[in-house]
Design a protein around this motif. Sequence first.
Motif, PDB file in Angstrom:
ATOM      1  N   UNK A 156       4.865  28.901  -0.916  1.00 45.08           N
ATOM      2  CA  UNK A 156       4.508  28.706   0.489  1.00 45.08           C
ATOM      3  C   UNK A 156       3.235  29.476   0.836  1.00 45.08           C
ATOM      4  N   UNK A 157       3.361  30.471   1.713  1.00 48.71           N
ATOM      5  CA  UNK A 157       2.252  31.273   2.229  1.00 48.71           C
ATOM      6  C   UNK A 157       2.914  32.497   2.813  1.00 48.71           C
ATOM      7  N   UNK A 174      -2.840  33.539   7.524  1.00 51.94           N
ATOM      8  CA  UNK A 174      -1.946  33.108   6.447  1.00 51.94           C
ATOM      9  C   UNK A 174      -2.616  33.418   5.121  1.00 51.94           C
ATOM     10  N   UNK A 203      -2.452  33.000   0.852  1.00 48.84           N
ATOM     11  CA  UNK A 203      -1.885  32.096  -0.154  1.00 48.84           C
ATOM     12  C   UNK A 203      -2.079  32.634  -1.557  1.00 48.84           C
ATOM     13  N   UNK A 204      -1.161  32.278  -2.427  1.00 44.15           N
ATOM     14  CA  UNK A 204      -1.323  32.520  -3.860  1.00 44.15           C
ATOM     15  C   UNK A 204      -1.635  31.158  -4.478  1.00 44.15           C
ATOM     16  N   UNK A 205      -2.848  31.011  -4.987  1.00 46.10           N
ATOM     17  CA  UNK A 205      -3.242  29.714  -5.548  1.00 46.10           C
ATOM     18  C   UNK A 205      -3.417  29.842  -7.057  1.00 46.10           C
TER      19      UNK A 205
END
Lengths: 406, 291
Positions: free
Chosen positions: B213-214, B120, B122-124
């Motif tokens: 989300x992811x 997975x 992610x955009x953090x």
Amino acid sequence: MTKSGIDRRQTLLMGAAIAMPAIIPSHGRAATEALKIGVLVPTTGVHASDGIRMLKAHQLAAKLINDAGGLKSLGGAKVELVVTDIQSKPEVSRAETERLISRERVSALTGAWASATTIPAAQIADRNRTPFMITSAVNDALTEQGMKYVFRTAVKAKWFGGYIADFLDYQKSKGISVGKIALATEDGPAGQAVRSNYTSVMPGRGFPILTDETFRTGTPDFSTIATKLRTSGADGILTCAYAEDSTVLLRALAAQNFRPLYVGFGGAHVNQTVLAAGKPSDRTFGVVEWSPDLNKPASLAFVKAFAEAHPGETPLSNQAQAFVATYALALAADAAKSTDRNAIRDALTTLKITDGPAAVLPAPVLSFDEQGQSPATCVIVQAIDGKFVTVWPEAVAVRPPAPVQG
Amino acid sequence: MSTTIFLQALLSGLTNGAIYALVAVGLTLVFGVMRIVNFAHGEFLMLAMYGGYLAFTFLGIDPILAVFLVAPVLMLMGYLLFGGLIRPALKVPEINQMAVTLGLSLLLQYLALVVFKADNLLVTQERSTASIWLGPVLIQMPQAIAALASIILLGLFYVVLRKTDLGLIMRVVSQSRDGAALSGIDIGGTYRWAMAIGLGTLGIAGPLMVSALYVNPHVGQLFTLKAFVIVIVGGMGSFGGVLIGALLVGIAESIAASWLTASVAAAVPFALLILVMLLRPEGLVPAGGSR
């Protein structure tokens, strides 16, 4: 017309050949004969990635034993792994167990990843009086049904709630009080098994459950669940969720400025994805069966040996279990001074591993009770500065738990 | 259920509904104009989400701005997809068309698995955990941005279909393909544009959704089935229907989840689908009505 096929003499020879292994007692074999251990792993099918991973650990154990001169009491006999692919299917696991016992004549067996594939294998092994060392299956019944030849290095599923209660008691003793619990679990079989365990254990240990939420994997928005958790008045949240859902849930909690004590479950929480969520995952806890930073010499040596054998790879908990399972069988054969199945089984019941290369798992002793269950335990890890660090039990912790509000 | 929880569930339902509409609008456009059921719709969403992730991670582009990069790429994909796969498939029976898009869906999933692995991603950002409070309830910032984009996009669609020549041509083609062809309308060209715009909408959805989300190779599947339910409940090929259907599904799901259990809530959209099929098989806002 001449008789085709087999004449009487050949029939006799063949009969003798078939009967021979049964007639000659197995302990009568040459002393330097290898110890044959059957390894049941799914290298194809849905569990292939886990199976391939575990096989590396089984092989590493055999290699380390053989490189160190093999089994001393058996004249330096080597450990020979007879590996078979169970295709992630219970019926294949059953058939392959039978084949390894009757055709390959292995002295002992180990495997077979999931509970669904381990149960039939363990039953067949027990019926055929062949020691079976369970690597990672956590189904409770496996070591509760009186099977005499089945042993387990892993924990029982029903013990997880107890570990968390023990950890919360420990936190309390350090002045970090958690009184009330909220549950948030995914609605699949894994999440619901963990949920029923938590609901049956926690209230009895003095941690009332104020709210019990379930969610579906892939839920795009957790703000309602986060609101329920926040408004419930709980100061501890226990979850069982896949990593991707954990990240969305943790962000939803952070968006509400709600930072309770948070304990995620197993490898799905102790995962790079959860760390990638950044600040919301910082200081969260996870309960796992083993962690690579475990402060135990044998464990650190295992991680080092593994990294040398497979550069760039860090072993996971199921690999540590597979490594220990293989080692325990070899140590039992060494103690029994025999490759005979019954002798190995008897040796396993008196085996006590407290140090040496096999003392990798967090429990202080690796031994097996009359049901074949080891006093296994879990560790609690905490996400601190972008890394999961073992913080409990104290004996194997790298550092004490950090305050929840980072 | 307390008032706060109910209001929160309602607001979450509306937000989710708007996000669902963002995904479903392209599906209904392609179906409305071309009568093709694109089972690979979710996989193009997945590709757009990877696009948003890559733009953020390697180029440092904010997902909101990445929309302007990813949407044209997705439009181009739609354009090429029509010429390469859909156009030949138009000549074969409908069941074969379905097999083509279903095959494409699996192909894209496995290709993504090869390229991106199963992890997975992610955009953090700072705003990943920001929120807007409306009294006792809140809406998370990334979700709010995606919902707002959905409303803007649906408004834009309304204007294009009602006020422009392209919109008129699309409406004509969807009402009567043969009639449109007899009037000299380029059917192939219209289809190509419908496909390009249909996938282009996912270029807007993808980067905004990955920041909420992811992304993983199977993330599209989470939305494909729901998008189909929304399109059918709303009325296949109807834009007004998409909005109504999406909000209905979003709210019903959210209220059911907070009131009952997650498993029951997961069944709600499909129960709604069966109910609509029995009582109003043409959908809540039939395509003819919204045009």
